[in-house]
Design a protein around this motif. Sequence first.
Motif, PDB file in Angstrom:
ATOM      1  N   UNK A 378       0.848  -1.009   0.124  1.00 47.91           N
ATOM      2  CA  UNK A 378       0.145  -0.220  -0.225  1.00 47.91           C
ATOM      3  C   UNK A 378       0.539   1.329  -0.157  1.00 47.91           C
ATOM      4  N   UNK A 379       0.538   1.822  -1.106  1.00 52.42           N
ATOM      5  CA  UNK A 379       1.787   3.473  -1.120  1.00 52.42           C
ATOM      6  C   UNK A 379       0.997   4.638  -0.937  1.00 52.42           C
ATOM      7  N   UNK A 380       1.491   5.395  -0.573  1.00 51.37           N
ATOM      8  CA  UNK A 380       0.930   6.340  -0.531  1.00 51.37           C
ATOM      9  C   UNK A 380       2.160   7.547  -1.351  1.00 51.37           C
ATOM     10  N   UNK A 381       1.624   8.614  -2.030  1.00 48.66           N
ATOM     11  CA  UNK A 381       2.132   9.213  -2.829  1.00 48.66           C
ATOM     12  C   UNK A 381       1.881  11.089  -2.890  1.00 48.66           C
ATOM     13  N   UNK A 382       2.517  11.506  -2.428  1.00 51.79           N
ATOM     14  CA  UNK A 382       2.201  13.076  -2.099  1.00 51.79           C
ATOM     15  C   UNK A 382       3.376  13.358  -3.247  1.00 51.79           C
ATOM     16  N   UNK A 383       2.668  14.225  -4.143  1.00 49.05           N
ATOM     17  CA  UNK A 383       3.218  15.044  -5.445  1.00 49.05           C
ATOM     18  C   UNK A 383       3.152  15.819  -5.734  1.00 49.05           C
ATOM     19  N   UNK A 384       3.575  16.640  -6.554  1.00 44.48           N
ATOM     20  CA  UNK A 384       2.889  17.626  -7.252  1.00 44.48           C
ATOM     21  C   UNK A 384       2.674  17.792  -9.412  1.00 44.48           C
ATOM     22  N   UNK A 385       4.017  16.668  -9.355  1.00 45.15           N
ATOM     23  CA  UNK A 385       4.347  16.253 -10.607  1.00 45.15           C
ATOM     24  C   UNK A 385       3.278  14.968 -10.950  1.00 45.15           C
ATOM     25  N   UNK A 386       2.625  15.744 -12.618  1.00 45.70           N
ATOM     26  CA  UNK A 386       1.697  14.559 -12.991  1.00 45.70           C
ATOM     27  C   UNK A 386       2.474  13.505 -13.250  1.00 45.70           C
ATOM     28  N   UNK A 387       3.442  12.889 -13.365  1.00 46.59           N
ATOM     29  CA  UNK A 387       4.320  11.669 -14.130  1.00 46.59           C
ATOM     30  C   UNK A 387       3.752  10.811 -13.224  1.00 46.59           C
ATOM     31  N   UNK A 388       4.487  10.868 -11.802  1.00 47.71           N
ATOM     32  CA  UNK A 388       4.126  10.382 -10.854  1.00 47.71           C
ATOM     33  C   UNK A 388       2.619  10.745 -10.295  1.00 47.71           C
ATOM     34  N   UNK A 389       1.556  10.558 -10.821  1.00 50.98           N
ATOM     35  CA  UNK A 389       0.649  10.958  -9.799  1.00 50.98           C
ATOM     36  C   UNK A 389      -0.414  10.156 -10.709  1.00 50.98           C
ATOM     37  N   UNK A 390      -0.081  10.319 -12.505  1.00 50.69           N
ATOM     38  CA  UNK A 390      -1.876   9.902 -13.343  1.00 50.69           C
ATOM     39  C   UNK A 390      -1.743   8.658 -13.430  1.00 50.69           C
ATOM     40  N   UNK A 391      -0.967   7.354 -12.215  1.00 48.62           N
ATOM     41  CA  UNK A 391      -1.461   5.916 -13.049  1.00 48.62           C
ATOM     42  C   UNK A 391      -1.795   5.853 -11.205  1.00 48.62           C
ATOM     43  N   UNK A 392      -1.980   6.678 -10.442  1.00 53.80           N
ATOM     44  CA  UNK A 392      -2.435   6.109  -9.077  1.00 53.80           C
ATOM     45  C   UNK A 392      -3.599   5.189  -8.745  1.00 53.80           C
ATOM     46  N   UNK A 393      -3.780   4.561  -8.411  1.00 52.68           N
ATOM     47  CA  UNK A 393      -5.320   3.801  -7.804  1.00 52.68           C
ATOM     48  C   UNK A 393      -6.284   4.608  -7.767  1.00 52.68           C
ATOM     49  N   UNK A 394      -5.650   5.722  -6.636  1.00 48.46           N
ATOM     50  CA  UNK A 394      -6.789   6.297  -6.627  1.00 48.46           C
ATOM     51  C   UNK A 394      -6.213   8.154  -5.766  1.00 48.46           C
ATOM     52  N   UNK A 395      -6.551   8.685  -6.458  1.00 49.86           N
ATOM     53  CA  UNK A 395      -5.949  10.090  -6.220  1.00 49.86           C
ATOM     54  C   UNK A 395      -7.143  11.456  -4.899  1.00 49.86           C
ATOM     55  N   UNK A 396      -6.641  11.402  -3.740  1.00 53.91           N
ATOM     56  CA  UNK A 396      -7.251  12.275  -3.246  1.00 53.91           C
ATOM     57  C   UNK A 396      -6.924  13.443  -3.167  1.00 53.91           C
ATOM     58  N   UNK A 397      -7.901  14.997  -3.306  1.00 48.21           N
ATOM     59  CA  UNK A 397      -6.963  16.230  -3.494  1.00 48.21           C
ATOM     60  C   UNK A 397      -7.466  16.845  -2.278  1.00 48.21           C
ATOM     61  N   UNK A 398      -6.480  17.717  -1.895  1.00 52.71           N
ATOM     62  CA  UNK A 398      -6.691  17.816  -0.502  1.00 52.71           C
ATOM     63  C   UNK A 398      -6.859  19.761  -0.599  1.00 52.71           C
ATOM     64  N   UNK A 399      -8.230  20.473  -0.199  1.00 57.02           N
ATOM     65  CA  UNK A 399      -7.521  21.777  -0.133  1.00 57.02           C
ATOM     66  C   UNK A 399      -8.073  22.562   1.262  1.00 57.02           C
ATOM     67  N   UNK A 400      -7.085  23.640   1.870  1.00 55.24           N
ATOM     68  CA  UNK A 400      -7.557  23.695   3.373  1.00 55.24           C
ATOM     69  C   UNK A 400      -7.740  22.341   3.684  1.00 55.24           C
ATOM     70  N   UNK A 401      -7.351  21.081   3.949  1.00 54.78           N
ATOM     71  CA  UNK A 401      -7.477  20.663   5.584  1.00 54.78           C
ATOM     72  C   UNK A 401      -8.550  19.605   4.873  1.00 54.78           C
ATOM     73  N   UNK A 402      -9.024  19.878   3.867  1.00 49.12           N
ATOM     74  CA  UNK A 402     -10.822  19.284   3.073  1.00 49.12           C
ATOM     75  C   UNK A 402      -9.987  18.329   2.186  1.00 49.12           C
ATOM     76  N   UNK A 403     -10.601  17.239   2.568  1.00 51.05           N
ATOM     77  CA  UNK A 403     -10.718  16.102   1.316  1.00 51.05           C
ATOM     78  C   UNK A 403     -11.886  16.634   0.559  1.00 51.05           C
ATOM     79  N   UNK A 404     -11.281  17.333  -1.186  1.00 49.94           N
ATOM     80  CA  UNK A 404     -12.548  17.542  -1.605  1.00 49.94           C
ATOM     81  C   UNK A 404     -12.959  17.083  -3.031  1.00 49.94           C
TER      82      UNK A 404
END
Length: 420
Positions: A378-404
Amino acid sequence: GMGIAMLLLSPLLTGIVVLASVATFFYSRTAARITQKAFTIQQQELGSLNTQIEENVSGKQLVQLFDHQQDTIDRFNETNARYTAAAYRAQLFSGVIGPFNNMTNNFAYLLITFAGAVAILRGGTSITLGVIFTFLIYLRNFTGPINNILNLINTLQLSLASAERVFQVVDAEPEKDAPNAVELDHTAGNVKFDHVSFAYDGKTEVLHDISFTAHQGEVVAIVGPTGAGKTTIMNLLTDLYPLTSGSITLDDHDVTQITFASLRRLVTVVQQESFLFTATIRENIRMGRPDATDAEVETAAKAANADGFINQLPDGYDTMLSENASRLSQGQRQLLSIARAFAAQAPVLVLDEATASIDSNTETDVQHAMNRLMQQRTSFVIAHRLSTIRNASKILVIDQGKLIESGTHEQLLAAGGFYA
């Protein structure tokens, strides 16, 4: 002993000594309170001065590049002036205690001599010239140790002020496992955040009602603006911070009810800022798993694409690093941190901007290695580069401390929301 001898010799003269001692006691106690505060301020200013010197020496090149030499000197002079003023006040207040005590003792000698002389002239008492001389000798032996202590009051107060700052660290409570904490030897890697909220100060929340599930083998990417709370989420997973509300479970075990040692053996973190200790490269990589063999350490380095530059160093894997490996580039230091994670072989992996300091060509190699590392984990990847996250099983978008938002790359693009 001298006090008892004086009392047996002459209660009258001993009464004079008691009055002088009481005056000295109350004055010294009041002065000590003032000097204690003054010495505390002095030590705080000294700490600020030392910190400023250390930062300016370490960041000398940056100071020169931004032409801040004069500004740095001005700030140093300002801090140094505050320290000098604080030290002057502290020494001034403490320096008065000893002389005041000496003056009080001398005044007591005069009173004793005067009272004794009057008693002798009047007659009818047990006080004689010999008693007065003997009493004065006893008095000197009685007040001598006290004088020595009070004359050293500035040294004592300085030591107390320094000790207070040290004891703040010494008395800090270490991490303690929960009373019924369990020792987990292995985990499938199923992680669940259930209505998790967190506030550093217990009042202002930086995370609000975060809920998601990560199943075994999934790659969960966490994205969002700087300061949104991405790294805080992972710090809660490793139980570095106490939860404000909600729960986090690892295979249905509450992470707060798992021993710290076993939890952190099961969850490996590669931080955004790599930190390497003063030790050999081999020992730094082996921190991920202390019982790893030399062959396993080298395999981990090869998997992280660090083997190439390591072998170019004079002593290879036995090269001694110092000052957080300042001889290595930021990218090379990060590769060693990634190699440390490879060596750990933990079932849960957290990559916090792990490739941020690596060039694009090296990142491609590392990404392939990470894909192998993430298999069955089970891997959690915190990143800004699209190449790092686009193939993730699931992407969580966080803004101002909330999962939006949450979903795959394609789903989130199609939604046309914040992620898109």
